[in-house]
Design a protein around this motif. Structure first.
Motif, PDB file in Angstrom:
ATOM      1  N   VAL A 158       9.981  -1.809   5.578  1.00 46.79           N
ATOM      2  CA  VAL A 158       8.950  -1.495   4.587  1.00 46.79           C
ATOM      3  C   VAL A 158       8.144  -2.745   4.273  1.00 46.79           C
ATOM      4  O   VAL A 158       6.908  -2.706   4.218  1.00 46.79           O
ATOM      5  N   THR A 159       8.825  -3.864   4.106  1.00 47.08           N
ATOM      6  CA  THR A 159       8.144  -5.127   3.819  1.00 47.08           C
ATOM      7  C   THR A 159       7.211  -5.502   4.956  1.00 47.08           C
ATOM      8  O   THR A 159       6.037  -5.839   4.732  1.00 47.08           O
ATOM      9  N   THR A 160       7.718  -5.410   6.184  1.00 43.57           N
ATOM     10  CA  THR A 160       6.900  -5.726   7.358  1.00 43.57           C
ATOM     11  C   THR A 160       5.666  -4.832   7.402  1.00 43.57           C
ATOM     12  O   THR A 160       4.554  -5.302   7.648  1.00 43.57           O
ATOM     13  N   ALA A 161       5.867  -3.545   7.141  1.00 45.36           N
ATOM     14  CA  ALA A 161       4.749  -2.596   7.155  1.00 45.36           C
ATOM     15  C   ALA A 161       3.710  -2.975   6.102  1.00 45.36           C
ATOM     16  O   ALA A 161       2.500  -2.984   6.385  1.00 45.36           O
ATOM     17  N   LEU A 162       4.150  -3.295   4.892  1.00 42.84           N
ATOM     18  CA  LEU A 162       3.216  -3.628   3.813  1.00 42.84           C
ATOM     19  C   LEU A 162       2.433  -4.907   4.138  1.00 42.84           C
ATOM     20  O   LEU A 162       1.234  -4.986   3.879  1.00 42.84           O
ATOM     21  N   VAL A 163       3.115  -5.881   4.726  1.00 42.19           N
ATOM     22  CA  VAL A 163       2.458  -7.137   5.094  1.00 42.19           C
ATOM     23  C   VAL A 163       1.451  -6.900   6.220  1.00 42.19           C
ATOM     24  O   VAL A 163       0.299  -7.332   6.136  1.00 42.19           O
ATOM     25  N   GLU A 164       1.897  -6.184   7.277  1.00 45.05           N
ATOM     26  CA  GLU A 164       1.039  -5.983   8.441  1.00 45.05           C
ATOM     27  C   GLU A 164      -0.117  -5.020   8.176  1.00 45.05           C
ATOM     28  O   GLU A 164      -1.246  -5.272   8.578  1.00 45.05           O
ATOM     29  N   LEU A 165       0.171  -3.916   7.503  1.00 44.52           N
ATOM     30  CA  LEU A 165      -0.856  -2.886   7.313  1.00 44.52           C
ATOM     31  C   LEU A 165      -1.845  -3.241   6.211  1.00 44.52           C
ATOM     32  O   LEU A 165      -3.022  -2.910   6.292  1.00 44.52           O
ATOM     33  N   PHE A 166      -1.367  -3.887   5.160  1.00 43.09           N
ATOM     34  CA  PHE A 166      -2.197  -4.064   3.961  1.00 43.09           C
ATOM     35  C   PHE A 166      -2.386  -5.520   3.554  1.00 43.09           C
ATOM     36  O   PHE A 166      -2.963  -5.796   2.506  1.00 43.09           O
ATOM     37  N   GLU A 167      -1.859  -6.455   4.387  1.00 43.35           N
ATOM     38  CA  GLU A 167      -2.008  -7.883   4.121  1.00 43.35           C
ATOM     39  C   GLU A 167      -1.521  -8.261   2.724  1.00 43.35           C
ATOM     40  O   GLU A 167      -2.139  -9.066   2.029  1.00 43.35           O
ATOM     41  N   ILE A 168      -0.425  -7.642   2.318  1.00 42.74           N
ATOM     42  CA  ILE A 168       0.181  -7.956   1.027  1.00 42.74           C
ATOM     43  C   ILE A 168       1.074  -9.182   1.213  1.00 42.74           C
ATOM     44  O   ILE A 168       1.770  -9.301   2.214  1.00 42.74           O
ATOM     45  N   GLU A 172       4.138 -11.304   1.155  1.00 45.02           N
ATOM     46  CA  GLU A 172       5.552 -10.907   1.184  1.00 45.02           C
ATOM     47  C   GLU A 172       6.264 -11.244  -0.119  1.00 45.02           C
ATOM     48  O   GLU A 172       7.156 -10.528  -0.551  1.00 45.02           O
ATOM     49  N   ALA A 173       5.846 -12.314  -0.781  1.00 46.00           N
ATOM     50  CA  ALA A 173       6.473 -12.726  -2.046  1.00 46.00           C
ATOM     51  C   ALA A 173       6.255 -11.686  -3.152  1.00 46.00           C
ATOM     52  O   ALA A 173       7.035 -11.622  -4.106  1.00 46.00           O
ATOM     53  N   ASP A 174       5.202 -10.881  -3.019  1.00 51.45           N
ATOM     54  CA  ASP A 174       4.897  -9.855  -4.028  1.00 51.45           C
ATOM     55  C   ASP A 174       5.719  -8.585  -3.836  1.00 51.45           C
ATOM     56  O   ASP A 174       5.738  -7.709  -4.696  1.00 51.45           O
ATOM     57  N   ILE A 175       6.376  -8.464  -2.680  1.00 44.96           N
ATOM     58  CA  ILE A 175       7.089  -7.234  -2.355  1.00 44.96           C
ATOM     59  C   ILE A 175       8.535  -7.342  -2.825  1.00 44.96           C
ATOM     60  O   ILE A 175       9.362  -7.989  -2.201  1.00 44.96           O
ATOM     61  N   THR A 226       0.005  -0.144  -8.659  1.00 46.44           N
ATOM     62  CA  THR A 226      -0.512  -1.147  -9.594  1.00 46.44           C
ATOM     63  C   THR A 226      -0.238  -2.560  -9.111  1.00 46.44           C
ATOM     64  O   THR A 226      -1.156  -3.361  -8.971  1.00 46.44           O
ATOM     65  N   ASP A 227       1.012  -2.885  -8.797  1.00 45.83           N
ATOM     66  CA  ASP A 227       1.350  -4.258  -8.396  1.00 45.83           C
ATOM     67  C   ASP A 227       0.818  -4.602  -7.008  1.00 45.83           C
ATOM     68  O   ASP A 227       0.376  -5.725  -6.764  1.00 45.83           O
ATOM     69  N   LEU A 228       0.893  -3.653  -6.093  1.00 43.41           N
ATOM     70  CA  LEU A 228       0.518  -3.928  -4.702  1.00 43.41           C
ATOM     71  C   LEU A 228      -0.866  -3.403  -4.325  1.00 43.41           C
ATOM     72  O   LEU A 228      -1.317  -3.558  -3.198  1.00 43.41           O
TER      73      LEU A 228
END
Length: 83
Positions: free
Chosen positions: A13-23, A25-28, A36-38
């Protein structure tokens, strides 16, 4: 369901959020709110579901994902599918 599986799901899930949405990783975190947060929107949520379906090879029903609000909710939903 072992903790190892939950850890693996969280990693995916973390990898997906970073790769797909450029979030950042420290925020996840498990208690991070998707909307709201992401800063995800409903289209992002659909993209996340599609990505997780590909990774897991499991079909995720949209109604199962409607109640998802946090990263932990996503992890729990995917972990339940993988049981």
């Amino acid at each position: 369901m072992t903790d190892v599986n939950r850890e693996q799901v969280l990693e995916q899930v973390t990898t997906a959020l970073v790769e797909l949405f450029e979030i950042d990783e420290a925020d996840i975190t498990l208690d991070a709110q998707l909307y709201t947060d992401l800063d995800l929107d409903s289209i992002d949520a659909v993209d996340l579901v599609v990505h997780l379906q590909k990774v897991t090879g499991k079909k995720i029903k949209p109604e199962e994902f409607k109640e998802v609000r946090t990263v932990e909710d996503v992890v729990n939903s995917v972990a339940a599918l993988l049981k």
